[in-house]
Scaffold this motif. Structure first.
Motif, mmCIF file in Angstrom:
data_model
loop_
_atom_site.group_PDB
_atom_site.id
_atom_site.type_symbol
_atom_site.label_atom_id
_atom_site.label_comp_id
_atom_site.label_asym_id
_atom_site.label_seq_id
_atom_site.Cartn_x
_atom_site.Cartn_y
_atom_site.Cartn_z
ATOM 1 N N ASP A 93 0.871 -1.152 0.000
ATOM 2 C CA ASP A 93 0.000 0.000 0.000
ATOM 3 C C ASP A 93 0.922 1.219 0.000
ATOM 4 O O ASP A 93 1.871 1.273 0.794
ATOM 5 N N HIS A 146 0.272 5.096 -0.282
ATOM 6 C CA HIS A 146 -0.655 6.216 -0.458
ATOM 7 C C HIS A 146 0.023 7.582 -0.410
ATOM 8 O O HIS A 146 0.945 7.788 0.380
ATOM 9 N N SER A 158 -8.988 7.220 0.982
ATOM 10 C CA SER A 158 -9.398 6.147 1.903
ATOM 11 C C SER A 158 -9.195 6.520 3.373
ATOM 12 O O SER A 158 -9.570 5.755 4.260
ATOM 13 N N HIS A 208 -2.628 5.645 6.861
ATOM 14 C CA HIS A 208 -1.698 4.512 6.918
ATOM 15 C C HIS A 208 -0.886 4.433 5.628
ATOM 16 O O HIS A 208 -1.325 4.913 4.585
ATOM 17 N N ASP A 223 -9.018 4.150 -4.193
ATOM 18 C CA ASP A 223 -8.388 3.113 -3.381
ATOM 19 C C ASP A 223 -8.321 1.826 -4.197
ATOM 20 O O ASP A 223 -9.112 1.611 -5.114
HETATM 21 ZN ZN LIG Z 1 -4.603 1.590 2.166
#
Ligand SMILES: [Zn+2]
Length: 186
Positions: free
Chosen positions: A55, A57, A63, A74, A106
């Motif tokens: 992930d 971001h 999200s 996160h 997302d």
């Molecule tokens: Zn995420």
């Protein structure tokens, strides 16, 4: 041996923010790391492909709760929390794919828009074995996509953990119905 050369082991999001002390810690996440390392060792020994998704971001991702999304902030790209678990032993030649980099979209699946399907097809991959975090979110979405793409898809239950128990059970049902082979033991 479990693995063949035309297999791929997909390690989904074993990142610090999803483990103990992280922003979105999943119960039991740290426990699966030794199991995953063992799988990586076995896959590598057989010449199978090892891939890891992360992930990744931007700040202010859609999200995140601050923007009305379901998750606390996160795995911000380049942050400590976005790094792989410190004990995860990925091989040097692991394929690493990043997802969730579009601020407005997302992505749960390691296969969606990452090019991973084509990378695996080019290598002649027939079977994929999926482990990592979390069973009811990104592992689920990745397994459904892999099955749809025509790979024989296995999910290794002892090497994954759900965000919620109920979510995990629902995901197992859904994946099984979609033709995914859910394995209790590694
Ligand atoms: Zn995420």
């Amino acid at each position: 041996m479990r693995f063949r050369q035309d297999d791929a082991l997909i390690v989904v999001e074993v990142q610090r923010d999803f483990c103990a002390g992280g922003a979105l810690a999943i119960v039991g996440a740290d426990e699966i790391v030794p199991t995953i390392n063992q799988l990586i060792g076995e896959a590598t020994a057989e010449g199978a492909t090892v891939a890891a998704s992360r992930d990744w971001h931007p700040k202010g991702h859609v999200s995140f709760e601050a923007r009305g999304g379901p998750w606390p902030e996160h795995c911000v790209a380049g942050s400590e929390g976005a790094r792989f678990h410190e004990q995860l032993r990925l091989p040097e030649d692991a394929l690493v794919v990043s997802k969730g980099a579009d601020p407005e979209m997302d992505q749960y699946s390691a296969f969606e828009g990452t090019g991973l399907i084509d990378l695996l097809r080019r290598r002649g991959t027939q079977r994929v074995f999926i482990c990592g975090l979390a069973l009811d979110v990104c592992v689920r979405a990745s397994a459904l996509d892999a099955a749809r793409a025509g790979f024989e898809t296995h999910v290794l239950l002892s090497a994954t953990r759900p965000v919620t128990q109920a979510g995990g059970e629902a995901a197992i049902c859904e994946m099984t119905c979609a033709g995914v082979i859910v394995e209790q033991e590694v």
